[in-house]
Design a protein around this motif. Structure first.
Motif, PDB file in Angstrom:
ATOM      1  N   HIS A 109       0.819  -1.219   0.000  1.00 39.66           N
ATOM      2  CA  HIS A 109       0.000   0.000   0.000  1.00 39.66           C
ATOM      3  C   HIS A 109       0.858   1.278   0.000  1.00 39.66           C
ATOM      4  O   HIS A 109       0.538   2.262  -0.673  1.00 39.66           O
ATOM      5  CB  HIS A 109      -0.901  -0.034   1.241  1.00 39.66           C
ATOM      6  CG  HIS A 109      -1.706   1.193   1.459  1.00 39.66           C
ATOM      7  ND1 HIS A 109      -2.901   1.419   0.828  1.00 39.66           N
ATOM      8  CD2 HIS A 109      -1.491   2.281   2.244  1.00 39.66           C
ATOM      9  CE1 HIS A 109      -3.387   2.594   1.213  1.00 39.66           C
ATOM     10  NE2 HIS A 109      -2.557   3.140   2.081  1.00 39.66           N
ATOM     11  N   HIS A 113       1.155   4.517  -2.664  1.00 32.63           N
ATOM     12  CA  HIS A 113       1.113   5.974  -2.473  1.00 32.63           C
ATOM     13  C   HIS A 113       2.219   6.663  -3.287  1.00 32.63           C
ATOM     14  O   HIS A 113       2.038   7.753  -3.809  1.00 32.63           O
ATOM     15  CB  HIS A 113       1.273   6.327  -0.991  1.00 32.63           C
ATOM     16  CG  HIS A 113      -0.013   6.246  -0.221  1.00 32.63           C
ATOM     17  ND1 HIS A 113      -1.143   6.923  -0.604  1.00 32.63           N
ATOM     18  CD2 HIS A 113      -0.344   5.579   0.911  1.00 32.63           C
ATOM     19  CE1 HIS A 113      -2.120   6.681   0.263  1.00 32.63           C
ATOM     20  NE2 HIS A 113      -1.666   5.866   1.184  1.00 32.63           N
ATOM     21  N   SER A 135       0.951   9.395   5.776  1.00 32.61           N
ATOM     22  CA  SER A 135      -0.460   8.991   5.784  1.00 32.61           C
ATOM     23  C   SER A 135      -0.961   8.948   7.218  1.00 32.61           C
ATOM     24  O   SER A 135      -0.318   9.453   8.138  1.00 32.61           O
ATOM     25  CB  SER A 135      -0.579   7.620   5.121  1.00 32.61           C
ATOM     26  OG  SER A 135       0.012   6.654   5.942  1.00 32.61           O
ATOM     27  N   ASP A 302      -6.267   7.372   0.046  1.00 30.55           N
ATOM     28  CA  ASP A 302      -6.368   5.995  -0.443  1.00 30.55           C
ATOM     29  C   ASP A 302      -7.296   5.873  -1.658  1.00 30.55           C
ATOM     30  O   ASP A 302      -8.376   6.470  -1.666  1.00 30.55           O
ATOM     31  CB  ASP A 302      -6.889   5.092   0.688  1.00 30.55           C
ATOM     32  CG  ASP A 302      -5.843   4.921   1.777  1.00 30.55           C
ATOM     33  OD1 ASP A 302      -4.705   5.372   1.593  1.00 30.55           O
ATOM     34  OD2 ASP A 302      -6.180   4.306   2.808  1.00 30.55           O
TER      35      ASP A 302
HETATM   36 ZN    ZN Z   1      -2.911   5.140   2.583  1.00 28.33          ZN
END
Ligand code: ZN
Ligand code: KG4
Length: 331
Positions: A109, A113, A135, A302
């Motif tokens: 993840h 980004h 984040s 996200d």
């Molecule tokens: Zn994130």
């Protein structure tokens, strides 16, 4: 190559189809944020229940725009994140990949980004690059030698930058997620009318000489400061302004030091906090000739498109029968 990207690491469910890592053909997002607001943060159980409800309809909707036969691979973020949420995305992706006999690509993840910066951008981002991933769960500085090889330079030792925004917002009685709320209040603040001529808050670890961060002390400093005075709207704006300045100053200072030390040719920022206008402004200005790249705001937070983009550039093919969610995954 068209990749169906699936994101379900926290409270969002993102499904997108991305062509060759840059062109978004479909981008769908469902969020449980409205259900979470009254708790002032993410309740994992609520997030997962909502994801179970929406994930298959979202995939179905995406395929009504880009038919299955035009999808070359499926990508999913398999960590880090909330385990219940991750399992829903990962298991769904595995089932579709297996049933349709399509390749499956696992995406970190956080790497997603980073690659959000390639979306919709024809311009080449030059390497080596220094990346700042900020984040709700992470604050990481990295050195990217090229698209595939990277090294972690430092991380937060306690709270993430986004987490600090969320906690301070909650403390001030503002909404969730806290970042946009604080940014809005800070923008309303008029420096000239304030009695405070210097920032009353610490800029944690700004001179530590390494690339680590710490935000929990800053959060406590805000709490102690606010306890000592009445929290009028004006005071809240003032606190938001100085708090945001402190967060941004540390992020910018460490990122520029890393860029200089490692001879970076560009700076790449990603994660929900990359949507922050003040961070964009200060980093872009102080970076001078060195260009700082930020994703479009909707791709900073996200989303499924960044997973489809990262999958294209990294091509980390995995066996659909073996991929497992990894909530503690890092760089
Ligand atoms: Zn994130
Ligand atoms: O990347 P993201 O959507 O989810 C995680 O991977 O954590 O980041 C969410 C975080 C939240 O903490 C939120 O408050 C923060 O990003 N955020 C912002 C802004 N928009 C979202 N922080 C500062 N300024 C913003 N405009």
């Amino acid at each position: 190559m068209n990749i169906l990207g699936i994101e379900s690491t926290c409270d969002e469910t993102g499904v997108a189809v991305v062509r060759n890592g840059r062109e978004v053909l479909v981008n769908l997002l469902a969020s449980s944020v409205n259900l979470q607001k009254k708790y002032g943060g993410v309740v994992p159980e609520i997030a997962a229940r909502e994801q179970t409800r929406v994930i298959v309809p979202l995939i179905d909707q995406a395929l009504s725009i880009v038919p299955k036969d035009h999808v070359d691979a499926i990508a999913v973020s398999y960590g880090p994140g909330l385990v219940g949420s991750l399992v829903i995305g990962v298991e769904s992706a595995k089932v579709f990949a297996y049933a349709w006999q399509k390749p499956l690509i696992g995406v970190n993840h956080l790497v997603g980004h980073f690659f959000a910066n390639w979306i919709g951008r024809g311009e080449a981002i030059k390497f080596p690059a220094v990346a700042l991933i900020v984040s709700g769960g992470h604050t990481d500085l990295l050195f990217f030698k090229n698209l595939k090889r990277y090294q972690l330079l430092g991380s937060t030792l306690d709270d993430a930058a986004g987490e600090a925004f969320d906690k301070v917002s909650k403390f001030l009685g503002l909404g969730y997620p806290g970042g946009p709320e604080i940014e809005l209040k800070a923008r309303k603040f008029k420096f000239k009318s304030s009695n405070l001529k210097v920032n009353p808050f610490p800029k944690p670890m700004i001179g530590s000489g390494d690339f680590n961060f710490s935000y929990s002390g800053l959060k406590t400093a805000v709490v102690n400061h606010v306890d000592r005075q009445q929290t009028t709207d004006y005071r809240k704006e003032e606190v938001c302004y100085f708090f945001q300045e402190a967060v941004v100053d540390v992020l910018v200072s460490k990122t520029l030091t890393a860029a200089k030390r490692f001879g970076a040719k560009s700076i790449v920022v990603g994660g929900g906090v990359a949507a922050n206008g003040r961070l964009r402004e200060v980093l872009s200005e102080k970076a001078g000739d060195l260009k700082a790249f930020f994703p479009e705001k909707k791709f900073s937070v996200d989303n499924g498109a960044m997973i489809g983009a990262a999958a294209f550039f990294q091509q980390n093919f995995v066996d659909p029968l073996k991929l497992t969610a990894d909530s503690g995954l890092h760089f």
